[in-house]
Design a protein around this motif. Structure first.
Motif, short mmCIF file in Angstrom:
data_model
loop_
_atom_site.label_atom_id
_atom_site.label_comp_id
_atom_site.label_asym_id
_atom_site.label_seq_id
_atom_site.Cartn_x
_atom_site.Cartn_y
_atom_site.Cartn_z
N HIS A 155 -8.95 -67.77 -35.36
CA HIS A 155 -9.57 -67.61 -33.94
C HIS A 155 -10.42 -66.56 -33.82
O HIS A 155 -10.68 -65.92 -34.64
CB HIS A 155 -8.38 -67.51 -32.78
CG HIS A 155 -7.58 -66.43 -32.96
ND1 HIS A 155 -6.91 -65.87 -33.97
CD2 HIS A 155 -7.49 -65.41 -32.14
CE1 HIS A 155 -6.11 -64.72 -33.89
NE2 HIS A 155 -6.50 -64.38 -32.69
N HIS B 33 -10.72 -63.78 -32.05
CA HIS B 33 -10.53 -62.42 -31.82
C HIS B 33 -11.04 -61.46 -32.83
O HIS B 33 -10.86 -61.72 -34.08
CB HIS B 33 -8.91 -62.17 -31.39
CG HIS B 33 -8.64 -62.54 -29.98
ND1 HIS B 33 -7.37 -62.90 -29.89
CD2 HIS B 33 -9.25 -62.77 -28.60
CE1 HIS B 33 -7.14 -63.26 -28.58
NE2 HIS B 33 -8.50 -63.23 -27.93
N HIS C 273 -2.26 -69.48 -27.86
CA HIS C 273 -2.98 -68.01 -27.77
C HIS C 273 -4.08 -68.16 -26.58
O HIS C 273 -4.38 -69.52 -26.35
CB HIS C 273 -3.56 -67.84 -29.10
CG HIS C 273 -4.05 -66.37 -29.53
ND1 HIS C 273 -2.89 -65.55 -29.33
CD2 HIS C 273 -4.93 -65.78 -29.84
CE1 HIS C 273 -3.35 -64.19 -29.67
NE2 HIS C 273 -4.50 -64.51 -30.15
ZN ZN Z 1 -5.80 -62.90 -31.22
#
Ligand code: ZN
Ligand code: ZN
Length: 258
Positions: free
Chosen positions: A63, A65, A144
């Motif tokens: 992902h 982040h 998430h």
């Molecule tokens: Zn994360």
């Protein structure tokens, strides 16, 4: 397969541990295949001590982040301006949930696809399965705050035959993640929440939940990762072991064979 931990600090790089990054290696067709799993903040330097980045065969990102993908922009710079500048390397497959390409461009400040070189970007959707060399990779939706995937990776076992590694990325406990982890030889599960926290839903696992995931999915081995540098990992590991007694902790530089 051999999984080398480049870094495993949760949420941000710690003082002596980069954020999430792992290299998964397997021997097939008379050569070693190398899949980079995450390239979080602080990991592109130590990565080069473990593998020549030009020998990577693909990159898988869970992902967008920064602790999972921030150093992709640095890897792009290394390929474009480093020692391999001007050489004719094949494009490097980069797979992940929608939007990772945009993240790399944002970090680079790039306005066009030149900022994505050398990557050959292809978004991956939950439920999708793809082949990369000897690896069969299946994505599942993780729980998430941003689009996020957990991955099931099947490849050549070190003892012969095939083996399965499952990586949760960042996720809260969900039926989809239990399902994708079912029967794995090794589950690399995040435990981003400290054992003492009262936690909002839909972000991370605690050590106990990582253990519960391993137990419900019936995995063989559990490796707990993504513990933030400010959290004492011992109680997190103890919680995981209450559910899965043989649970181990990922630490920088360790190699797990699968
Ligand atoms: Zn994360
Ligand atoms: Zn994270």
């Amino acid at each position: 397969m051999r999984l080398t931990v480049i870094g495993c600090a949760g949420s941000v790089a710690g003082p002596d541990n980069p954020a999430s990054s792992y290299v998964l290696e397997a021997d097939a067709d008379g050569r070693a295949w190398r899949l980079l799993l995450e390239l979080g903040s602080g990991s592109v330097g130590p990565l080069q001590a473990v593998v020549d980045p030009t020998e990577l065969d693909g990159v898988l990102i869970s992902h967008g982040h920064p602790d999972h993908c921030a150093d992709l922009a640095s890897l792009s710079v290394l390929f474009r301006y480093g020692p391999t500048q001007g050489t004719d390397l094949p494009p490097l497959p980069l797979w992940g949930p929608e939007g990772i390409d945009e993240r790399v461009r944002q970090v680079e400040g790039a306005t066009d696809d030149a900022g994505l070189e050398p990557f050959a970007w292809r978004a991956m959707a939950p439920g999708e399965t793809r082949e990369l060399g000897p690896f069969t990779i299946t994505a599942a939706r993780a729980w998430h705050p941003v689009p996020a995937l957990a991955y099931r990776i099947e490849g050549p076992a070190e003892v012969g035959g095939r083996a399965t590694l499952v990586f949760t990325g960042d996720t809260d406990l969900s039926d989809e993640v239990v399902e994708v982890a079912a029967g794995a030889d090794l589950l690399l599960a995040e435990a981003g929440w400290a054992h003492r926290d009262i936690n909002p839903p839909g972000i991370h696992l605690t050590g106990r939940q990582a253990g519960e995931l391993a137990r419900r999915a019936g995995v063989n081995r559990l490796v707990v990762t993504h513990v933030p540098s400010w959290v004492d990992p011992a109680p997190t590991l103890a919680q995981a072991r209450a559910e899965h007694p043989d649970a181990q902790l990922a630490t920088r530089g360790v190699i797990f064979t699968v």
